[in-house]
Scaffold this motif. Structure first.
Motif, mmCIF file in Angstrom:
data_model
loop_
_atom_site.group_PDB
_atom_site.id
_atom_site.type_symbol
_atom_site.label_atom_id
_atom_site.label_comp_id
_atom_site.label_asym_id
_atom_site.label_seq_id
_atom_site.Cartn_x
_atom_site.Cartn_y
_atom_site.Cartn_z
ATOM 1 N N GLN A 188 56.208 1.836 50.556
ATOM 2 C CA GLN A 188 55.928 0.907 49.470
ATOM 3 C C GLN A 188 54.622 0.206 49.773
ATOM 4 O OE1 GLN A 188 57.615 0.276 46.541
ATOM 5 N NE2 GLN A 188 55.885 -1.066 46.035
ATOM 6 N N MET A 189 53.664 0.329 48.878
ATOM 7 C CA MET A 189 52.333 -0.230 49.101
ATOM 8 C C MET A 189 52.066 -1.305 48.057
ATOM 9 S SD MET A 189 50.259 3.279 49.942
ATOM 10 C CE MET A 189 50.387 3.897 48.268
ATOM 11 N N ASN A 190 51.920 -2.534 48.503
ATOM 12 C CA ASN A 190 51.652 -3.670 47.625
ATOM 13 C C ASN A 190 50.271 -4.248 47.928
ATOM 14 O OD1 ASN A 190 54.295 -3.428 46.581
ATOM 15 N ND2 ASN A 190 55.104 -4.813 48.153
ATOM 16 N N SER A 191 49.781 -5.051 47.019
ATOM 17 C CA SER A 191 48.478 -5.713 47.190
ATOM 18 C C SER A 191 47.412 -4.705 47.602
ATOM 19 C CB SER A 191 48.584 -6.839 48.226
ATOM 20 O OG SER A 191 49.554 -7.791 47.841
ATOM 21 N N LEU A 192 47.357 -3.605 46.898
ATOM 22 C CA LEU A 192 46.435 -2.523 47.271
ATOM 23 C C LEU A 192 44.987 -2.949 47.113
ATOM 24 C CD1 LEU A 192 48.450 0.436 45.814
ATOM 25 C CD2 LEU A 192 47.634 0.289 48.165
ATOM 26 N N LYS A 193 44.156 -2.420 47.996
ATOM 27 C CA LYS A 193 42.724 -2.721 48.017
ATOM 28 C C LYS A 193 41.941 -1.424 47.834
ATOM 29 C CE LYS A 193 43.612 -6.251 51.558
ATOM 30 N NZ LYS A 193 43.284 -6.695 52.940
ATOM 31 N N PRO A 194 40.714 -1.509 47.356
ATOM 32 C CA PRO A 194 39.903 -0.284 47.223
ATOM 33 C C PRO A 194 39.790 0.493 48.539
ATOM 34 C CG PRO A 194 38.885 -2.059 46.007
ATOM 35 C CD PRO A 194 40.040 -2.667 46.757
ATOM 36 N N GLU A 195 39.774 -0.208 49.656
ATOM 37 C CA GLU A 195 39.672 0.477 50.945
ATOM 38 C C GLU A 195 40.945 1.219 51.339
ATOM 39 O OE1 GLU A 195 38.972 -2.735 50.279
ATOM 40 O OE2 GLU A 195 39.542 -4.052 51.968
ATOM 41 N N ASP A 196 42.018 1.075 50.563
ATOM 42 C CA ASP A 196 43.227 1.867 50.795
ATOM 43 C C ASP A 196 43.126 3.252 50.153
ATOM 44 O OD1 ASP A 196 45.129 -1.127 50.264
ATOM 45 O OD2 ASP A 196 44.696 -0.163 52.191
ATOM 46 N N THR A 197 42.071 3.489 49.407
ATOM 47 C CA THR A 197 41.872 4.789 48.763
ATOM 48 C C THR A 197 41.760 5.889 49.801
ATOM 49 O OG1 THR A 197 40.805 3.839 46.814
ATOM 50 C CG2 THR A 197 40.311 6.139 47.317
ATOM 51 N N ALA A 198 42.620 6.900 49.671
ATOM 52 C CA ALA A 198 42.654 7.993 50.640
ATOM 53 C C ALA A 198 43.696 9.012 50.193
ATOM 54 C CB ALA A 198 43.021 7.475 52.036
ATOM 55 N N VAL A 199 43.696 10.153 50.875
ATOM 56 C CA VAL A 199 44.831 11.072 50.766
ATOM 57 C C VAL A 199 45.844 10.637 51.812
ATOM 58 C CG1 VAL A 199 45.631 13.446 50.966
ATOM 59 C CG2 VAL A 199 43.371 12.963 49.974
ATOM 60 N N TYR A 200 47.079 10.438 51.380
ATOM 61 C CA TYR A 200 48.143 9.986 52.269
ATOM 62 C C TYR A 200 49.028 11.178 52.645
ATOM 63 C CZ TYR A 200 46.957 5.098 51.641
ATOM 64 O OH TYR A 200 46.289 3.881 51.652
ATOM 65 N N TYR A 201 49.301 11.280 53.942
ATOM 66 C CA TYR A 201 50.085 12.385 54.483
ATOM 67 C C TYR A 201 51.340 11.867 55.165
ATOM 68 C CZ TYR A 201 45.785 15.117 53.995
ATOM 69 O OH TYR A 201 44.656 15.745 53.523
ATOM 70 N N CYS A 202 52.421 12.564 54.949
ATOM 71 C CA CYS A 202 53.661 12.345 55.687
ATOM 72 C C CYS A 202 53.670 13.299 56.880
ATOM 73 C CB CYS A 202 54.839 12.633 54.764
ATOM 74 S SG CYS A 202 56.457 12.475 55.508
ATOM 75 N N ALA A 203 54.177 12.830 58.007
ATOM 76 C CA ALA A 203 54.177 13.663 59.207
ATOM 77 C C ALA A 203 55.453 13.431 60.011
ATOM 78 C CB ALA A 203 52.957 13.349 60.073
ATOM 79 N N ALA A 204 55.854 14.457 60.753
ATOM 80 C CA ALA A 204 57.034 14.372 61.620
ATOM 81 C C ALA A 204 56.658 14.736 63.044
ATOM 82 C CB ALA A 204 58.131 15.309 61.114
ATOM 83 N N GLY A 205 57.139 13.949 63.994
ATOM 84 C CA GLY A 205 56.840 14.211 65.393
ATOM 85 C C GLY A 205 58.026 13.872 66.271
ATOM 86 N N TRP A 206 57.757 13.865 67.591
ATOM 87 C CA TRP A 206 58.825 13.624 68.550
ATOM 88 C C TRP A 206 58.633 12.348 69.363
ATOM 89 C CZ3 TRP A 206 63.075 16.374 68.051
ATOM 90 C CH2 TRP A 206 62.995 17.670 67.538
#
Length: 122
Positions: free
Chosen positions: A82-100
């Motif tokens: 959940q992303m609130n109070s978004l800023k222009p600098e939050d602009t990006a491609v967002y990736y989900c990732a799984a690790g150990w």
């Protein structure tokens, strides 16, 4: 191997909100550390937030702390951001990732989604 599919990106004005979701599948999902990363044009991929399926251990990058919230729905193998109070600098491609392991280094995460674009206009 874990398969990850993100959804929920889009265009929003500064100060607005978006909710990203990551649907995970695979027989080891419940033992993984799940994380969100982002990558803006011309920049390196950076850590945003992480959560563990079992213990709920949560950690945020300083740049999003207090504005973003990571959560999980164990029964549905879904991790949300959940992303609130978004800023222009939050602009990006967002990736989900799984690790150990409990890190913020992209190299420690072996499974990645395809990414979803988030654009914040000023």
């Amino acid at each position: 191997q874990v398969q990850l599919v993100e959804s929920g990106g889009g265009l929003v004005q500064a100060g607005g909100s978006l909710r990203l979701s990551c649907a995970a599948s695979g027989h080891t999902v419940s033992s993984r550390v799940m994380a969100w990363f982002r990558q803006a044009p011309g920049k390196e991929r950076e850590f945003v937030a992480r959560i563990t399926w079992g213990g709920g251990s949560i950690y945020y990058a300083d740049s999003v702390k207090g504005r973003f919230t990571i959560s999980r729905v164990n029964a549905r193998n879904i991790v949300s951001l959940q992303m609130n109070s978004l800023k222009p600098e939050d602009t990006a491609v967002y990736y989900c990732a799984a690790g150990w392991v409990l890190t913020g280094r992209p190299a420690d995460f072996g499974s990645w989604g395809q990414g979803t674009q988030v654009t914040v206009s000023s």
